[in-house]
Design a protein around this motif. Sequence first.
Motif, PDB file in Angstrom:
ATOM      1  N   ASP A 137     -37.517  38.882 -36.778  1.00 22.61           N
ATOM      2  CA  ASP A 137     -38.899  39.286 -37.028  1.00 22.61           C
ATOM      3  C   ASP A 137     -39.780  38.090 -37.325  1.00 22.61           C
ATOM      4  O   ASP A 137     -40.920  38.003 -36.856  1.00 22.61           O
ATOM      5  N   ARG A 138     -39.246  37.119 -38.076  1.00 20.96           N
ATOM      6  CA  ARG A 138     -40.038  35.952 -38.491  1.00 20.96           C
ATOM      7  C   ARG A 138     -40.129  34.890 -37.404  1.00 20.96           C
ATOM      8  O   ARG A 138     -41.193  34.310 -37.173  1.00 20.96           O
ATOM      9  N   PHE A 139     -39.011  34.648 -36.710  1.00 19.45           N
ATOM     10  CA  PHE A 139     -38.966  33.532 -35.764  1.00 19.45           C
ATOM     11  C   PHE A 139     -38.800  33.945 -34.306  1.00 19.45           C
ATOM     12  O   PHE A 139     -38.945  33.119 -33.409  1.00 19.45           O
ATOM     13  N   GLY A 140     -38.418  35.196 -34.066  1.00 25.47           N
ATOM     14  CA  GLY A 140     -38.337  35.687 -32.697  1.00 25.47           C
ATOM     15  C   GLY A 140     -37.039  35.427 -31.968  1.00 25.47           C
ATOM     16  O   GLY A 140     -36.859  35.897 -30.838  1.00 25.47           O
ATOM     17  N   ARG A 141     -36.118  34.693 -32.581  1.00 28.31           N
ATOM     18  CA  ARG A 141     -34.857  34.362 -31.921  1.00 28.31           C
ATOM     19  C   ARG A 141     -33.859  33.829 -32.941  1.00 28.31           C
ATOM     20  O   ARG A 141     -34.218  33.570 -34.088  1.00 28.31           O
ATOM     21  N   ARG A 149     -35.379  24.912 -32.683  1.00 28.18           N
ATOM     22  CA  ARG A 149     -34.287  25.874 -32.771  1.00 28.18           C
ATOM     23  C   ARG A 149     -34.425  26.698 -34.056  1.00 28.18           C
ATOM     24  O   ARG A 149     -34.980  26.236 -35.057  1.00 28.18           O
ATOM     25  N   VAL A 150     -33.874  27.893 -34.037  1.00 28.88           N
ATOM     26  CA  VAL A 150     -33.912  28.774 -35.205  1.00 28.88           C
ATOM     27  C   VAL A 150     -32.505  28.901 -35.768  1.00 28.88           C
ATOM     28  O   VAL A 150     -31.556  29.209 -35.037  1.00 28.88           O
ATOM     29  N   ALA A 176     -35.452  22.007 -36.978  1.00 27.88           N
ATOM     30  CA  ALA A 176     -35.108  23.417 -36.852  1.00 27.88           C
ATOM     31  C   ALA A 176     -36.002  24.271 -37.752  1.00 27.88           C
ATOM     32  O   ALA A 176     -36.489  23.821 -38.788  1.00 27.88           O
ATOM     33  N   ARG A 177     -36.198  25.498 -37.328  1.00 30.98           N
ATOM     34  CA  ARG A 177     -36.851  26.508 -38.163  1.00 30.98           C
ATOM     35  C   ARG A 177     -35.731  27.304 -38.817  1.00 30.98           C
ATOM     36  O   ARG A 177     -34.864  27.840 -38.118  1.00 30.98           O
ATOM     37  N   VAL A 178     -35.753  27.391 -40.151  1.00 37.12           N
ATOM     38  CA  VAL A 178     -34.567  27.841 -40.872  1.00 37.12           C
ATOM     39  C   VAL A 178     -34.859  29.039 -41.776  1.00 37.12           C
ATOM     40  O   VAL A 178     -35.807  29.029 -42.566  1.00 37.12           O
ATOM     41  N   MET A 179     -34.002  30.055 -41.654  1.00 39.24           N
ATOM     42  CA  MET A 179     -34.002  31.168 -42.596  1.00 39.24           C
ATOM     43  C   MET A 179     -32.958  30.874 -43.659  1.00 39.24           C
ATOM     44  O   MET A 179     -31.765  30.787 -43.370  1.00 39.24           O
ATOM     45  N   LEU A 180     -33.414  30.691 -44.881  1.00 39.96           N
ATOM     46  CA  LEU A 180     -32.548  30.378 -46.011  1.00 39.96           C
ATOM     47  C   LEU A 180     -32.116  31.677 -46.672  1.00 39.96           C
ATOM     48  O   LEU A 180     -32.947  32.528 -46.998  1.00 39.96           O
ATOM     49  N   ASP A 231     -40.679  24.304 -41.127  1.00 42.67           N
ATOM     50  CA  ASP A 231     -40.867  25.748 -41.057  1.00 42.67           C
ATOM     51  C   ASP A 231     -39.611  26.432 -41.583  1.00 42.67           C
ATOM     52  O   ASP A 231     -38.534  26.342 -40.983  1.00 42.67           O
ATOM     53  N   ALA A 232     -39.746  27.109 -42.711  1.00 45.37           N
ATOM     54  CA  ALA A 232     -38.595  27.778 -43.322  1.00 45.37           C
ATOM     55  C   ALA A 232     -39.055  29.030 -44.041  1.00 45.37           C
ATOM     56  O   ALA A 232     -40.216  29.140 -44.462  1.00 45.37           O
ATOM     57  N   GLU A 233     -38.136  29.973 -44.173  1.00 40.76           N
ATOM     58  CA  GLU A 233     -38.380  31.212 -44.899  1.00 40.76           C
ATOM     59  C   GLU A 233     -37.145  31.514 -45.732  1.00 40.76           C
ATOM     60  O   GLU A 233     -36.057  30.993 -45.452  1.00 40.76           O
ATOM     61  N   ALA A 234     -37.301  32.339 -46.768  1.00 46.56           N
ATOM     62  CA  ALA A 234     -36.179  32.640 -47.650  1.00 46.56           C
ATOM     63  C   ALA A 234     -35.999  34.140 -47.795  1.00 46.56           C
ATOM     64  O   ALA A 234     -36.962  34.910 -47.764  1.00 46.56           O
ATOM     65  N   ILE A 235     -34.741  34.541 -47.968  1.00 49.69           N
ATOM     66  CA  ILE A 235     -34.421  35.941 -48.186  1.00 49.69           C
ATOM     67  C   ILE A 235     -33.241  36.039 -49.146  1.00 49.69           C
ATOM     68  O   ILE A 235     -32.320  35.218 -49.090  1.00 49.69           O
TER      69      ILE A 235
END
Length: 251
Positions: free
Chosen positions: A80-84, A8-9, A32-36, A57-61
Amino acid sequence: MTTNMMGRVAIVTGAASGIGRATAMALIADGARVMLADLDIAGLDPILADARARGGDAEAIRIDATLEADQAALVAATLDRFGRLDCAVNNVGGGDTGVGICDETLEGWDRTVRLSLTATWLGMKYQIPAMVAKGGGSIVNTASMAGVRYSPAAAPSYSAAKAGVLHLTRYAAHAHAEEGIRVNSLSPGLTATTIVERMFTLDQQAAIAAGGQLIARAVQPREIADAIVFLCSDRSAMITGTNLEVCGGAR
């Protein structure tokens, strides 16, 4: 706690510390794939490093959650990063303490309402369409027991803003149920975050807990995070429009 978050995203705002940090780490640990997202971008580095060391799998903004453009950019970057986008935790909030109705300033009121209520609305404004596009999702808004009942430790602006989060959550749950969107809020009691530790000594925390709740200790951030992960997951598939109080049993 194991849930079905694998793949999950999720978005977590206010992820650099406290409840947000614990929630982000719990979601990553559950697959989960997480946008921080946080204004303190450097504070997200240890979470990213831990996630990558564990194969997560994580990214930060960096965002200011009170700015509409930043909330839009957060969702766009996630897609853009995870698609959903499957779930979102709107965790930004804060305010003054030790002020009352007659001595709170208009500047303080406006700042607190923007941080503790407007940011939640702005998050959902962009999260909901992204979730609808892929068939549904779950949103969890961090409220507060100060929005449920009177708290002498909370400013009137904070109490009112968090009460607003409760109703905004119910509104969104009703308005978007047919689109497959679940929306719940979670109200922490006194929680052992660094902010609380700066505000109250350990003895003061113990006294507040003993006087206001059945379990006489501060809630740990991970205990809040576990409840949020549950509300994000399919294990809470029939729960929406609800406020979950994680406060040790309010007296």
